[in-house]
Design an enzyme around this catalytic site. Sequence first.
Site, PDB file in Angstrom:
ATOM      1  N   GLY A  36       0.836  -1.212   0.000  1.00 32.84           N
ATOM      2  CA  GLY A  36       0.000   0.000   0.000  1.00 32.84           C
ATOM      3  C   GLY A  36       0.861   1.248   0.000  1.00 32.84           C
ATOM      4  O   GLY A  36       0.658   2.168  -0.799  1.00 32.84           O
ATOM      5  N   HIS A  37       1.874   1.282   0.882  1.00 32.66           N
ATOM      6  CA  HIS A  37       2.789   2.426   0.910  1.00 32.66           C
ATOM      7  C   HIS A  37       3.551   2.536  -0.412  1.00 32.66           C
ATOM      8  O   HIS A  37       3.733   3.623  -0.953  1.00 32.66           O
ATOM      9  CB  HIS A  37       3.831   2.263   2.031  1.00 32.66           C
ATOM     10  CG  HIS A  37       3.267   2.251   3.406  1.00 32.66           C
ATOM     11  ND1 HIS A  37       3.263   1.123   4.194  1.00 32.66           N
ATOM     12  CD2 HIS A  37       2.702   3.237   4.156  1.00 32.66           C
ATOM     13  CE1 HIS A  37       2.723   1.414   5.372  1.00 32.66           C
ATOM     14  NE2 HIS A  37       2.369   2.678   5.374  1.00 32.66           N
ATOM     15  N   GLN A 153      -8.696  10.476   7.784  1.00 29.19           N
ATOM     16  CA  GLN A 153      -7.444  11.233   7.880  1.00 29.19           C
ATOM     17  C   GLN A 153      -7.228  12.102   6.638  1.00 29.19           C
ATOM     18  O   GLN A 153      -6.758  13.233   6.742  1.00 29.19           O
ATOM     19  CB  GLN A 153      -6.274  10.258   8.042  1.00 29.19           C
ATOM     20  CG  GLN A 153      -4.916  10.940   8.052  1.00 29.19           C
ATOM     21  CD  GLN A 153      -3.799   9.956   8.307  1.00 29.19           C
ATOM     22  OE1 GLN A 153      -3.514   9.621   9.432  1.00 29.19           O
ATOM     23  NE2 GLN A 153      -3.176   9.476   7.248  1.00 29.19           N
ATOM     24  N   LEU A 184      -4.419  -3.690   3.240  1.00 27.51           N
ATOM     25  CA  LEU A 184      -3.044  -3.722   3.732  1.00 27.51           C
ATOM     26  C   LEU A 184      -2.867  -2.670   4.819  1.00 27.51           C
ATOM     27  O   LEU A 184      -3.309  -1.530   4.684  1.00 27.51           O
ATOM     28  CB  LEU A 184      -2.061  -3.465   2.586  1.00 27.51           C
ATOM     29  CG  LEU A 184      -1.956  -4.566   1.531  1.00 27.51           C
ATOM     30  CD1 LEU A 184      -0.875  -4.232   0.518  1.00 27.51           C
ATOM     31  CD2 LEU A 184      -1.661  -5.918   2.157  1.00 27.51           C
ATOM     32  N   SER A 186       0.059  -1.720   8.288  1.00 23.10           N
ATOM     33  CA  SER A 186       1.237  -2.108   9.077  1.00 23.10           C
ATOM     34  C   SER A 186       0.815  -2.941  10.277  1.00 23.10           C
ATOM     35  O   SER A 186       1.567  -3.795  10.756  1.00 23.10           O
ATOM     36  CB  SER A 186       1.981  -0.856   9.551  1.00 23.10           C
ATOM     37  OG  SER A 186       2.352  -0.087   8.431  1.00 23.10           O
TER      38      SER A 186
END
Length: 279
Positions: A36-37, A153, A184, A186
């Site tokens: 994703g990142h 966010q 996904l 972390s």
Amino acid sequence: MQVLHTKNELISLIDSFKKEGKSIGFVPTMGALHEGHLSLVKESKKNSDVTVVSIFVNPTQFNDAEDLKRYPRTLDKDVELLEKTGCDVVFAPAVEEIYPEPDTRKFDFGYLESVMEGAKRPGHFNGVGQVVSRLFDIVRPEKAFFGMKDFQQVAIIKQMVKQLNSPVQIIPCPIVREESGLALSSRNTLLDDEHRKNAPHIHATLKKARGMASSLSVNELKKWIGDEINRNPYLETEYVEIVDDTTLKITEDWKEPGTKVACVAVYAGKIRLIDNMVF
């Protein structure tokens, strides 16, 4: 790829890029990187001359000290992954670099921070505003890239940019999912085998709910989503909301104008997962 740890080094490097007329794309992260990142990094590379990725676990956005302690930190692995994507600069500062003294600023995001994550995690979005505004001041990007998994966010950061009259363009990017449908995150690395196996039930429920929206009222559907997720003994719903995709106003009736997004927060054991889906 350069890996920098102090803001003075980064400011000086950005100055040299700006003198050459290069545009800066920025991907702020808390590390423990996944596809994703990396999709945000690829998007930045397509749209900018230079891509900067920050890796910083920001203490001011955690309202739970245990959660902060538990958050995964994998800097060496993250740097390896970023090298493969062709990222130009990694900024991995210590807390003292970002907060040489306590940040006492208070942001007022109004209604946007009063629902969902804002209601359940008091102070969280103020911490997000603090860190992202500081990083924007240091990196001075033209564009910044954020994943839509953190749907609320993105709305908050757009509002912050408006309030601060910042020239940064916010680019929202689609959620990246595992084949199972699990968004996904972390935090997925913290799930034990059983919870990981059962977590895709969250996305499967949202998908099924989207197909049922025409036959149930908003409140009936919200109840159904919560009950259906909770039917799985490994999952416990914290909230289900269906909101307007821009104002985050809670939807009471499908006839209300605007695009609707279903948002959920779910505990898989001690690990809190969020997901959303456009209806």
